[in-house]
Design a protein around this motif. Sequence first.
Motif, short mmCIF file in Angstrom:
data_model
loop_
_atom_site.label_atom_id
_atom_site.label_comp_id
_atom_site.label_asym_id
_atom_site.label_seq_id
_atom_site.Cartn_x
_atom_site.Cartn_y
_atom_site.Cartn_z
N SER A 1 0.83 -1.20 0.00
CA SER A 1 0.00 0.00 0.00
C SER A 1 0.86 1.25 0.00
CB SER A 1 -0.93 0.02 1.21
OG SER A 1 -0.18 0.04 2.40
N GLY A 2 0.30 2.30 -0.56
CA GLY A 2 0.99 3.58 -0.60
C GLY A 2 0.04 4.68 -1.03
N THR B 1 -4.21 9.86 -3.20
CA THR B 1 -5.15 8.74 -3.14
C THR B 1 -4.42 7.49 -2.68
OG1 THR B 1 -4.80 8.17 -5.47
CG2 THR B 1 -6.60 9.67 -4.98
N PHE B 2 -5.13 6.72 -1.88
CA PHE B 2 -4.59 5.47 -1.36
C PHE B 2 -4.56 4.44 -2.48
CE2 PHE B 2 -5.34 1.29 0.54
CZ PHE B 2 -4.29 1.24 1.43
N PHE C 1 -4.29 -3.81 -9.85
CA PHE C 1 -3.39 -4.84 -9.36
C PHE C 1 -2.05 -4.24 -8.94
CE2 PHE C 1 0.02 -7.95 -10.20
CZ PHE C 1 -0.29 -8.85 -9.19
N MET C 2 -1.50 -3.37 -9.77
CA MET C 2 -0.25 -2.69 -9.46
C MET C 2 -0.40 -1.24 -9.90
SD MET C 2 3.67 -3.43 -10.69
CE MET C 2 3.69 -5.09 -10.10
N ASP C 3 0.06 -0.31 -9.07
CA ASP C 3 -0.07 1.10 -9.40
C ASP C 3 1.16 1.85 -8.90
OD1 ASP C 3 -1.23 3.37 -10.42
OD2 ASP C 3 -2.88 3.42 -9.01
N GLU C 4 1.59 2.83 -9.65
CA GLU C 4 2.72 3.65 -9.23
C GLU C 4 2.30 4.53 -8.06
OE1 GLU C 4 5.64 6.97 -11.18
OE2 GLU C 4 5.04 5.27 -12.44
N THR C 5 3.16 4.63 -7.07
CA THR C 5 2.89 5.46 -5.89
C THR C 5 4.08 6.34 -5.59
OG1 THR C 5 3.72 3.76 -4.40
CG2 THR C 5 1.35 3.74 -4.84
N GLY D 1 12.24 17.17 -6.62
CA GLY D 1 11.34 16.04 -6.77
C GLY D 1 11.03 15.29 -5.49
N ALA D 2 11.67 15.66 -4.36
CA ALA D 2 11.41 14.94 -3.10
C ALA D 2 10.03 15.26 -2.54
CB ALA D 2 12.48 15.30 -2.07
N PHE D 3 9.65 16.52 -2.58
CA PHE D 3 8.34 16.95 -2.09
C PHE D 3 7.54 17.52 -3.25
CE2 PHE D 3 10.88 18.12 1.92
CZ PHE D 3 10.78 16.84 2.41
N PRO D 4 6.25 17.56 -3.19
CA PRO D 4 5.40 17.10 -2.11
C PRO D 4 5.22 15.59 -2.14
CG PRO D 4 4.07 18.02 -3.85
CD PRO D 4 5.50 18.20 -4.26
N VAL D 5 5.03 15.02 -0.96
CA VAL D 5 4.83 13.58 -0.82
C VAL D 5 4.06 13.34 0.47
CG1 VAL D 5 6.98 13.12 0.40
CG2 VAL D 5 6.00 11.35 -1.06
N ALA D 6 3.35 12.22 0.53
CA ALA D 6 2.58 11.90 1.74
C ALA D 6 2.49 10.39 1.91
CB ALA D 6 1.17 12.49 1.64
#
Length: 172
Positions: A13-14, A29-30, A48-52, A150-155
């Motif tokens: 999960s991500g 989005t989760f 099934f697989m998604d980039e996060t 490229g590090a932020f934004p992220v959650a």
Amino acid sequence: YQRRVRGGALGTSGFKRILRPDGIIDKYTFRGQWCEFGLSYCAQLLPFMDETNSLDEMLFVMRKRTNLTFDPDLPGNHLYGLDICIQATQIGYPCHSLNSHVFHKFRTESGDIMNHLIRQRYFGQLAGKARGEISVVAHYLYKKWKGKKGAFPVANNFVSYDERVPHPHITL
């Protein structure tokens, strides 16, 4: 990763960053599957697989050839999945969530299977302690990655970072 997906890390999960047309973040989005005993979001139907942009550490796989490493100075055992995903992004590798059925904290530390009441008591006791631990790591990661392209934004599910805000936002 057998499908020749170019990736740095894989987890169950991500969170994925969704941008507006002007490049500003609209929402996170989760992605994947997060199963906790007695909670309804265990059986979400997602790709099934998604980039996060981040991954939880419940189940975490890294490709050896990417040379991604755990930070030995990370103060605690929280948010290392977020740190690895930022690291992967910095060297050009995306991270992916895999929709798989994995239970998170299904048993207590003494080995008892959690029912709803045990779960409420157990996590109620841990919430304050975990918030303090996560806050320390979140501030460490903010200082480590601030100013890196490229590090932020992220959650993730506990913290979010935005370059326009001078500190991490703790959501636990």
